[in-house]
Scaffold this active site. Structure first.
Site, mmCIF file in Angstrom:
data_model
loop_
_atom_site.group_PDB
_atom_site.id
_atom_site.type_symbol
_atom_site.label_atom_id
_atom_site.label_comp_id
_atom_site.label_asym_id
_atom_site.label_seq_id
_atom_site.Cartn_x
_atom_site.Cartn_y
_atom_site.Cartn_z
ATOM 1 N N ARG A 188 0.839 -1.207 0.000
ATOM 2 C CA ARG A 188 0.000 0.000 0.000
ATOM 3 C C ARG A 188 0.873 1.257 0.000
ATOM 4 O O ARG A 188 1.787 1.386 0.815
ATOM 5 C CB ARG A 188 -0.921 0.005 1.218
ATOM 6 C CG ARG A 188 -1.985 -1.084 1.186
ATOM 7 C CD ARG A 188 -2.886 -1.053 2.413
ATOM 8 N NE ARG A 188 -2.177 -1.469 3.622
ATOM 9 C CZ ARG A 188 -1.859 -0.662 4.614
ATOM 10 N NH1 ARG A 188 -2.153 0.631 4.551
ATOM 11 N NH2 ARG A 188 -1.227 -1.130 5.679
ATOM 12 N N LYS B 51 3.425 -26.407 12.356
ATOM 13 C CA LYS B 51 3.384 -25.881 13.732
ATOM 14 C C LYS B 51 2.269 -24.862 13.905
ATOM 15 O O LYS B 51 1.728 -24.705 15.006
ATOM 16 C CB LYS B 51 4.748 -25.306 14.131
ATOM 17 C CG LYS B 51 5.232 -24.118 13.304
ATOM 18 C CD LYS B 51 4.774 -22.774 13.839
ATOM 19 C CE LYS B 51 5.166 -21.659 12.884
ATOM 20 N NZ LYS B 51 4.823 -20.330 13.413
#
Length: 322
Positions: free
Chosen positions: A32, A184
């Site tokens: 952005r 994980k």
């Protein structure tokens, strides 16, 4: 050496801060324009890493050409769901470091971020993964990580990132390192559910131990080396993520217990475990491999099952030898 870091979230910013603090000219690309301008003006990433000053050698930009001009390598630190679009939309770099954790599943089977980048760019890719919370890396707290890929490039990444507070080990098992980092997150979602339900330390220890077994089963079936999953990129990353207050995936598991739905969680920020678990379960069903913890997480996150019911179902599974 000049480096481009692509992705100005917490992790990308932390890696850029780490490199720039060593005197490495680093350009941090923000998707952005408004964010890039704020980074330039405030010399701080108030959206994702408030309180961390950007070093002088760190230059934020929204212009991809400017970010990659003269860069010897590009570090990718974007969410997995944005990885393909980001890489396809930017000029190519000589080679890449993938700091993205996630899984992709399709007709070609399970693919890791580095494999996706390699296929898109036809350039070499090193994966950087481990128990690395951005908040701690950016504040120069002691951290260890793993650079996995072609040996010569992995050693260059080791030399580039290593310093007094960031120790890098090398590995040739890139696939195993990336699989550990993705799985994980799924297990951390489950750990967060245990925390949210206040089921205690015994339950959490049992869940994570059996979850580690699941990580090894999944990872070795897909070509990872068993030892990798007991190292920094597997067990190490799991411990940090499953117990940390910084962990977005663990906190998301707690939120699921409180009744926050998946769409609301994703609106708050990317929760990689929500995507990785879909790939794990789809692969497990196709291959006939049992992944009970991942399946429980999937049923809660994507099918609306009550978290307590899911965990009770795990306890009610047929008795077996460890």
């Amino acid at each position: 050496m000049r480096v481009a870091v692509l992705g100005a979230g917490a992790w990308g910013t932390a890696l850029a801060v780490l490199l720039a603090s060593k005197g490495v000219p680093t350009r941090l690309w923000a998707r952005r324009k408004a964010q890039a301008e704020a980074l330039k003006a405030m010399r701080e990433n108030r959206d994702y890493l408030p309180g961390v000053a950007l070093p002088a050698y760190l230059y934020p930009t929204h212009d991809p050409e400017e970010a990659l001009e003269g860069a010897e390598l590009a570090v990718l630190a974007v969410p997995s769901k944005a990885l393909r679009e980001t890489v396809a939309g930017l000029p190519p770099a000589p080679w890449y470091v993938s700091a993205t954790k996630g899984l992709f599943y399709g007709e070609e089977g399970v693919r890791t971020p580095a494999e996706v980048v390699e296929a898109l760019t036809q350039r070499p890719v090193v994966a950087l993964s481990g128990p690395n919370h951005a908040e701690e890396v950016a504040r120069f707290l002691p951290t260890a990580s793993v650079a996995a890929g072609p040996e010569d490039l992995a050693r260059r990444v080791q030399a580039l990132f290593s310093g007094p507070t960031f120790r890098v080990y090398t590995s040739r098992d890139r696939r195993g390192v990336e699989l550990g980092g993705a799985v994980k997150n799924v297990l951390a979602l489950a750990a967060g559910m245990v925390d949210g339900l206040r089921l205690g330390d015994n339950a959490k220890a049992a869940l994570l131990t059996r979850g580690l077994k699941e990580m090894v089963r999944f990872g070795t079936a897909l070509g990872g080396e068993e030892a990798t999953f007991y190292g920094l990129a597997g067990l190490g990353d799991l411990l940090a993520t499953a117990y940390s207050l910084h962990s977005r995936n663990r906190m998301a598991g707690e939120s699921l217990v409180r009744g926050v739905d998946r769409e609301a969680l994703e609106a708050r920020g990317v929760v990689e475990g929500l995507y990785a678990v879909k790939a794990m379960v789809a692969w497990g069903k196709e291959q006939g491999v049992e992944l009970p913890v991942a399946e429980a997480v999937h049923r809660v996150a994507h099918e609306g099952l009550d978290p307590l019911a899911a965990l009770k179902a795990l306890m009610a599974r047929e008795p077996k030898e460890e």
